[in-house]
Design a protein around this motif. Structure first.
Motif, PDB file in Angstrom:
ATOM      1  N   ALA A   1      15.021 -11.426  22.069  1.00 52.35           N
ATOM      2  CA  ALA A   1      14.492 -11.756  23.394  1.00 52.35           C
ATOM      3  C   ALA A   1      13.666 -10.584  23.917  1.00 52.35           C
ATOM      4  CB  ALA A   1      15.622 -12.080  24.357  1.00 52.35           C
ATOM      5  N   PRO A   2      12.418 -10.799  24.320  1.00 50.14           N
ATOM      6  CA  PRO A   2      11.609  -9.692  24.852  1.00 50.14           C
ATOM      7  C   PRO A   2      12.191  -9.140  26.146  1.00 50.14           C
ATOM      8  CG  PRO A   2      10.230 -11.599  24.299  1.00 50.14           C
ATOM      9  CD  PRO A   2      11.652 -12.061  24.242  1.00 50.14           C
ATOM     10  N   ASP A   3      12.203  -7.823  26.253  1.00 55.03           N
ATOM     11  CA  ASP A   3      12.583  -7.180  27.508  1.00 55.03           C
ATOM     12  C   ASP A   3      11.298  -6.955  28.294  1.00 55.03           C
ATOM     13  OD1 ASP A   3      13.428  -5.674  29.611  1.00 55.03           O
ATOM     14  OD2 ASP A   3      14.230  -4.015  28.434  1.00 55.03           O
ATOM     15  N   TRP A   4      10.980  -7.907  29.170  1.00 55.06           N
ATOM     16  CA  TRP A   4       9.700  -7.835  29.882  1.00 55.06           C
ATOM     17  C   TRP A   4       9.683  -6.748  30.945  1.00 55.06           C
ATOM     18  CZ3 TRP A   4      10.912 -13.009  28.291  1.00 55.06           C
ATOM     19  CH2 TRP A   4       9.972 -13.561  27.426  1.00 55.06           C
ATOM     20  N   HIS A   5      10.820  -6.079  31.168  1.00 58.88           N
ATOM     21  CA  HIS A   5      10.825  -5.002  32.148  1.00 58.88           C
ATOM     22  C   HIS A   5      10.549  -3.646  31.510  1.00 58.88           C
ATOM     23  CE1 HIS A   5      11.322  -3.441  36.102  1.00 58.88           C
ATOM     24  NE2 HIS A   5      12.373  -2.716  35.826  1.00 58.88           N
ATOM     25  N   SER A   6      10.554  -3.583  30.185  1.00 56.75           N
ATOM     26  CA  SER A   6      10.149  -2.334  29.536  1.00 56.75           C
ATOM     27  C   SER A   6       8.624  -2.308  29.488  1.00 56.75           C
ATOM     28  CB  SER A   6      10.731  -2.235  28.125  1.00 56.75           C
ATOM     29  OG  SER A   6      10.162  -3.218  27.287  1.00 56.75           O
ATOM     30  N   ILE A   7       8.050  -1.132  29.587  1.00 59.35           N
ATOM     31  CA  ILE A   7       6.594  -1.021  29.634  1.00 59.35           C
ATOM     32  C   ILE A   7       6.009  -1.408  28.280  1.00 59.35           C
ATOM     33  CG2 ILE A   7       4.665   0.586  29.887  1.00 59.35           C
ATOM     34  CD1 ILE A   7       6.361   2.187  31.805  1.00 59.35           C
ATOM     35  N   ASN A   8       5.065  -2.336  28.293  1.00 61.14           N
ATOM     36  CA  ASN A   8       4.441  -2.706  27.020  1.00 61.14           C
ATOM     37  C   ASN A   8       3.472  -1.613  26.592  1.00 61.14           C
ATOM     38  OD1 ASN A   8       2.523  -3.440  29.103  1.00 61.14           O
ATOM     39  ND2 ASN A   8       1.359  -4.478  27.519  1.00 61.14           N
ATOM     40  N   ARG A   9       3.547  -1.252  25.333  1.00 57.54           N
ATOM     41  CA  ARG A   9       2.656  -0.221  24.805  1.00 57.54           C
ATOM     42  C   ARG A   9       1.787  -0.772  23.677  1.00 57.54           C
ATOM     43  NH1 ARG A   9       4.665   4.433  27.060  1.00 57.54           N
ATOM     44  NH2 ARG A   9       6.861   4.401  27.654  1.00 57.54           N
ATOM     45  N   THR A  10       1.904  -2.047  23.392  1.00 55.10           N
ATOM     46  CA  THR A  10       1.174  -2.612  22.261  1.00 55.10           C
ATOM     47  C   THR A  10       0.411  -3.864  22.666  1.00 55.10           C
ATOM     48  OG1 THR A  10       3.123  -3.887  21.598  1.00 55.10           O
ATOM     49  CG2 THR A  10       2.811  -1.749  20.561  1.00 55.10           C
ATOM     50  N   THR A  11      -0.646  -4.113  21.942  1.00 53.62           N
ATOM     51  CA  THR A  11      -1.391  -5.362  22.074  1.00 53.62           C
ATOM     52  C   THR A  11      -0.680  -6.423  21.237  1.00 53.62           C
ATOM     53  OG1 THR A  11      -3.488  -4.197  22.324  1.00 53.62           O
ATOM     54  CG2 THR A  11      -3.593  -6.491  21.612  1.00 53.62           C
ATOM     55  N   PRO A  12      -0.395  -7.614  21.799  1.00 57.23           N
ATOM     56  CA  PRO A  12       0.270  -8.645  20.989  1.00 57.23           C
ATOM     57  C   PRO A  12      -0.529  -8.950  19.730  1.00 57.23           C
ATOM     58  CG  PRO A  12       0.240  -9.286  23.299  1.00 57.23           C
ATOM     59  CD  PRO A  12      -0.634  -8.064  23.179  1.00 57.23           C
TER      60      PRO A  12
ATOM     61  N   PRO B   1      -5.302  -2.486  19.107  1.00 58.91           N
ATOM     62  CA  PRO B   1      -4.287  -3.018  18.183  1.00 58.91           C
ATOM     63  C   PRO B   1      -3.376  -1.947  17.582  1.00 58.91           C
ATOM     64  CG  PRO B   1      -6.375  -4.095  17.776  1.00 58.91           C
ATOM     65  CD  PRO B   1      -6.657  -2.992  18.749  1.00 58.91           C
ATOM     66  N   SER B   2      -3.920  -0.763  17.264  1.00 65.07           N
ATOM     67  CA  SER B   2      -3.128   0.260  16.577  1.00 65.07           C
ATOM     68  C   SER B   2      -2.291   1.114  17.528  1.00 65.07           C
ATOM     69  CB  SER B   2      -4.058   1.178  15.770  1.00 65.07           C
ATOM     70  OG  SER B   2      -4.727   0.448  14.771  1.00 65.07           O
ATOM     71  N   MET B   3      -2.571   1.029  18.805  1.00 61.55           N
ATOM     72  CA  MET B   3      -1.882   1.879  19.781  1.00 61.55           C
ATOM     73  C   MET B   3      -0.370   1.705  19.701  1.00 61.55           C
ATOM     74  SD  MET B   3      -2.321   1.829  23.940  1.00 61.55           S
ATOM     75  CE  MET B   3      -1.756   0.127  24.079  1.00 61.55           C
ATOM     76  N   CYS B   4       0.342   2.817  19.566  1.00 55.70           N
ATOM     77  CA  CYS B   4       1.809   2.848  19.568  1.00 55.70           C
ATOM     78  C   CYS B   4       2.430   2.039  18.435  1.00 55.70           C
ATOM     79  CB  CYS B   4       2.367   2.399  20.922  1.00 55.70           C
ATOM     80  SG  CYS B   4       1.987   3.557  22.241  1.00 55.70           S
ATOM     81  N   ARG B   5       1.716   1.867  17.355  1.00 60.43           N
ATOM     82  CA  ARG B   5       2.280   1.231  16.161  1.00 60.43           C
ATOM     83  C   ARG B   5       2.313   2.242  15.025  1.00 60.43           C
ATOM     84  NH1 ARG B   5      -0.060  -3.977  18.209  1.00 60.43           N
ATOM     85  NH2 ARG B   5       1.735  -5.374  18.337  1.00 60.43           N
ATOM     86  N   VAL B   6       2.893   1.821  13.896  1.00 61.44           N
ATOM     87  CA  VAL B   6       2.950   2.675  12.710  1.00 61.44           C
ATOM     88  C   VAL B   6       2.355   1.933  11.525  1.00 61.44           C
ATOM     89  CG1 VAL B   6       5.031   3.870  13.515  1.00 61.44           C
ATOM     90  CG2 VAL B   6       5.271   1.861  12.028  1.00 61.44           C
ATOM     91  N   VAL B   7       1.879   2.694  10.561  1.00 62.60           N
ATOM     92  CA  VAL B   7       1.456   2.149   9.269  1.00 62.60           C
ATOM     93  C   VAL B   7       2.616   2.344   8.305  1.00 62.60           C
ATOM     94  CG1 VAL B   7      -0.088   2.540   7.296  1.00 62.60           C
ATOM     95  CG2 VAL B   7      -1.010   2.487   9.626  1.00 62.60           C
TER      96      VAL B   7
END
Length: 673
Positions: free
Chosen positions: A390-401, A588-594
């Motif tokens: 379940a998404p926690d919509w109260h946490s700050i989103n740091r990624t593009t869906p 798209p790459s913001m706050c993600r990992v490869v």
């Protein structure tokens, strides 16, 4: 509720009939005069009115006004809006306004709840929405607001020329490490004046988009549903001084921030502009060519996560005016301030999954910390407890869906199950999600978390100041390790990495991705090649300058490529610009990992991805997912696991292929806790 039961409320609040609202008829007056007016009940589609959009602000900083003979107090922000928007005394005209803190009896919970369901219609039916940024504090505040408004108007007359002029700020910044990059030639007198002019203008833009108004959740609906919206601010008035409003149309502000995100992402990140937050508001209300909403309700919730809100439940309730908040003729959830936000978010996700037979809600999970790998029960003392899916919509989103241009699996599945209690009954186990699909592979290596500040290629001083200098070298070592098998195809891995970084696909007849510029596959390859060579030149400049600091890799990523791959990249990069790739991959790459899998696949996924996580294709999701096996859990079907996040593996997404068996993937069932 009878009027007798309302007797403990101020006399100006009388019982509203179903479908009714109150409108505040504001008496005209000079700036220093008291605020006086009366509340008039009417149907939403009755007499014309204007709706006020503002930030409540400090609840303790209040001002009094006279409403239908009663004295009420409102926050200083609302008092300022009413002062700014009322007609001058000389006109003798009342102004009919709707403002939530004044027109809804905030002490009456049943009324608040019923009016909340009408909120979308209230702003949609308003003749106009008046957005109040607040008083410009001091000379500097006034100067920046007015300068930003003028600059936005001028910039949008020729945005391409404007962004070209602004790029001087990317490459010449004397504030990096308090020094000047010795590899750069000094600016001419003319260019120095251009630099100072641009720096001054964009500082005002930065101040403008830092105003609190643009960072509150409720304005998403208020601006998005408006027939017409005007953004207003004004200098703090002095006694008997006429008010001078600084105003700009909301659509023009919207066009400005969209242009910046799509054509100037590197500038936005370099200058740390908060304009992209305002763009999130627009994305909630984007439409298709036929006028239908392009953004579904859940994705709209995701875009709004960056915005502030006092009560986390209002993450949901503040968007109930969205067209897709209604499923089968009913609101997907009813306003209810008696349940925790964890229960509310779980019910919302479960309702969408059950009604649509899709995993769209799960695609929006964006964990900030590792999910719990133990079975848990509902705890009324824990507001935020919820399942890993379940998404926690109260946490700050740091990624593009993630938004694949083509489907990775069947987008619906009637077999999807949710087992357990979704009502938050104390002591009962949290609900589990049962899905079926295929195991693609297991993650074996993960890069650092990528930041938008990593991506622009500017100058040696700027690169040295980054948290992850020469980030592409670091990522390439994960995707293509030096000690890997000798028979690897470096060009294929390189292309897969470049596509993963921008949610790309491999079909040459399709656009590469939905993010950023609409590039063809050929254009994507060319701009990525130019980007690699630009980084190679930057490394060469630093190396020739004799800077042997720890930030500088021993060799350039380009130098590590086989000679035939170097030739291909040089050929592709001829006459090409790296800007296209950079604008496509930044968000798209913001706050993600490869990551690299055991079989050598290259992908990009959640920042909490770890070696040992399994990459999966799930029925009911058009995107690939990453799961984490529950420690000590049975390896039999269904596999017990926690949800990590959506992921992209370009080489395993092919147009028209929805069955993992076509790639030799292992069929599996999953029980997601």
């Amino acid at each position: 509720m009878s009027d007798t039961e309302h007797s403990h409320y101020p006399a100006c609040y009388r019982t509203l009939a179903p479908g009714q609202i109150r409108v505040f008829e504001l008496e005209p007056g000079d700036p220093s005069a008291p605020i006086v007016g009366g509340l008039v009940p009417q149907s939403i589609d009755g007499e014309p009115y204007e709706a006020v959009s503002y930030v409540w602000g400090n609840q303790r900083d209040r001002r009094e006004l006279v409403v239908s003979g009663s004295r009420l107090s409102v926050t200083v922000n609302l008092h300022g809006a009413l002062t700014a928007f009322r007609h001058p005394k000389s006109t003798g005209e009342k102004r009919r306004l709707w403002a939530d803190a004044l027109c809804i009896n905030q002490e009456d919970l049943p009324e608040r709840t019923s009016q909340l369901e009408l909120m979308g219609r209230i702003f949609a039916q308003a003749h106009r929405v008046l957005s109040w940024l607040g008083w410009d504090e001091g000379e500097e505040g006034q100067r920046h607001t007015l300068a930003a408004i003028r600059f936005i108007r001028d910039f949008m007359e020729d945005p391409d020329a404007g962004i070209l002029e602004a790029r001087i700020l990317l490459h010449h910044d004397p504030n990096v490490l308090g020094t000047v990059d010795p590899t750069l030639p000094p600016l001419s007198d003319e260019d120095q004046l251009r630099f100072e002019d641009q720096a001054r203008k964009w500082k005002s833009v930065k101040v403008f988009f830092g105003i609190e108004y643009f960072h509150r959740t409720w304005i998403v609906q208020e601006l998005g549903l408006a027939r017409k919206a005007i953004i207003s601010a004004a200098p703090t008035p002095s006694d008997n001084q006429a008010l001078e409003l600084d105003v700009i149309d909301w659509p023009l502000v919207g066009s400005f921030v969209k242009f910046l995100d799509y054509s100037g992402a590197s500038l936005v990140t370099h200058l740390d502009l908060r304009s992209w937050v305002t763009h999130h508001i627009l994305m909630v209300w984007e439409t298709n060519d036929d006028g239908t909403p392009a953004c579904d309700f859940l994705t709209g919730m995701h875009w709004a996560r960056i915005l502030g809100v006092t009560d986390p439940r209002d993450r949901v309730y503040s968007l109930l005016g969205h067209p897709y908040a209604v499923v089968d003729g009913e609101l997907i959830v009813k306003p209810d301030y008696t349940i925790s936000c964890g229960v509310l978010y779980t019910k919302l996700a479960a309702n969408f999954i059950r009604k649509t037979k899709k995993l769209d809600a799960v695609k929006l999970v964006d964990h900030e910390v590792d999910p719990c790998l133990e079975m848990r029960v509902w705890d009324p003392g824990d507001e935020g407890i919820m399942p890993s899916w379940a998404p926690d919509w109260h946490s700050i989103n740091r990624t593009t869906p993630l938004d694949y241009p083509i489907d990775a699996a069947d987008a619906e599945d009637d077999w999807i199950r949710i087992e357990g209690d979704t009502n938050g009954t104390p002591g009962k186990p949290l609900p589990q999600l049962i899905v079926r699909g295929w195991v693609i592979d297991e993650i074996s290596a993960v890069s650092h978390r990528m930041e938008t500040t990593d991506f622009p290629v500017t100058n040696v001083a700027r690169e040295k100041a980054k948290e992850h200098p020469f980030w592409l070298n670091r990522v390439w070592e994960v995707a293509f390790p030096t000690n890997g098998p000798p028979d690897r195809d470096a060009l294929a891995v390189l292309e897969s990495l470049s596509l993963a970084l921008s949610f790309g696909i491999r079909d040459a007849d399709e656009k590469v991705s939905k993010a950023g510029l609409n590039q063809t596959l050929e254009d994507h390859h060319r701009s990525f090649a130019a980007y690699v060579l630009q980084y190679h030149k930057l490394w060469s400049d630093a190396n020739e300058a004799g800077d042997r600091g720890g930030y500088l890799p021993v060799s350039s990523m380009f130098d590590r490529l086989p000679a035939k791959v170097q030739r291909v990249l040089r050929l592709r990069a001829a006459g090409a610009s790296s800007a296209g790739f950079l604008e496509c991959m930044t968000w798209p790459s913001m706050c993600r990992v490869v990551y690299r899998t055991a079989s050598g696949l290259v992908g990009m996924g959640s920042r909490i991805s770890r070696p040992g996580d399994i990459v999966c294709r799930l029925r009911g999701s058009d995107e690939l997912m990453t799961l984490r096996r529950v420690k000590g859990g049975s390896q039999n079907a269904p596999i017990p696991c926690a949800f990590v996040g959506p992921t992209v593996v370009p080489s395993r997404v092919k147009k028209g292929v929805l069955d993992g068996g076509a790639f030799g993937d292992e069929p599996a069932m999953f029980r997601v806790i």
